[in-house]
Design an enzyme around this catalytic site. Sequence first.
Site, PDB file in Angstrom:
ATOM      1  CE  LYS A 102       0.133 -12.832  45.427  1.00  0.00           C
ATOM      2  NZ  LYS A 102       1.084 -13.829  45.028  1.00  0.00           N
ATOM      3  CD  GLN A 115       2.811 -16.439  47.112  1.00  0.00           C
ATOM      4  OE1 GLN A 115       2.016 -16.118  46.730  1.00  0.00           O
ATOM      5  NE2 GLN A 115       4.016 -15.674  47.385  1.00  0.00           N
ATOM      6  CG  ASP A 137       2.827 -14.688  39.048  1.00  0.00           C
ATOM      7  OD1 ASP A 137       2.538 -13.489  39.342  1.00  0.00           O
ATOM      8  OD2 ASP A 137       3.445 -15.112  39.812  1.00  0.00           O
TER       9      ASP A 137
END
Length: 292
Positions: free
Chosen positions: A56, A100, A123
């Site tokens: 990422k 995460q 997200d």
Amino acid sequence: MSKTAVIIDGKAVAEKIQGQLRSQVEELAQKASRPPGLAVLMVGDNPASAAYVRNKERSCGKVGIASYGRHFPEQTSQEELMQAIADLNEDDRVDGILVQLPLPKHLDAVAAINHIHPDKDVDGLHPVNLGRLMRGEPGLCSCTPAGVMALLREYGIDPRGKQATIVGRSILVGKPIALMLLAADATVTMAHSRSPDLGAITRNADILVVAVGRPELITADMVKPGAIVIDVGINRVTDYEGKSRLTGDVNYDSAKDVAGFITPVPGGVGPMTVTLLLQNTVESYIRRLGLE
């Protein structure tokens, strides 16, 4: 005579979108006083998570997004994590925040995600953003389902009027992609690993999206001839010689001779997830700074 399916190349599509984002960010950063910013928070030393985070951050660098990630030790408390999120919510340099997953067992992932400001939830997992998706309102959408929709668009596949079957009911993929396909005027059927006679359900699908985390659950006889097969699963399996490989939830080798279009694993949906994360970050940046 059977014809092999068109392979949906997620890697190529991801690179194309990232190129567009890079040009967009270069132009916008000249108007604004800063580039877009993304903060990825990781707790502990899960090797898979560390690899995802590196990927990422590398992708951010490619398109000109500044990374403000933080790596916390395994024993970090819930309070410390929540405070870090609160600080990032207030940080004007940061347009996107991502926790995460998975977190260590002593931490509450749902509480952490719910603590992210909805407008920085790149997200797309905050209840406000899921509610916006449910209501058909603008908002940040879950990256993997949004990536699936981007692949369909890129390959000229219009869901309107098609029978779409989703195998998997997770909040990460199954439920959001069902809502997105409904919004695109598909007729949607939801199934899962416990649905009786799964094949009878999947064989009706013009678009089959599989996201259950069971290696090669879907075999060729469960696929309608000419169907669009989107395999979201990614599983590491080990053979009798001890060699490991990645495979999806679809038996690719057999299904590709029946399907009209199919995503490979790896190289299908996976690259799109990170790309849509970057796109969400840029969209948040544009909205927050009024750069429309």
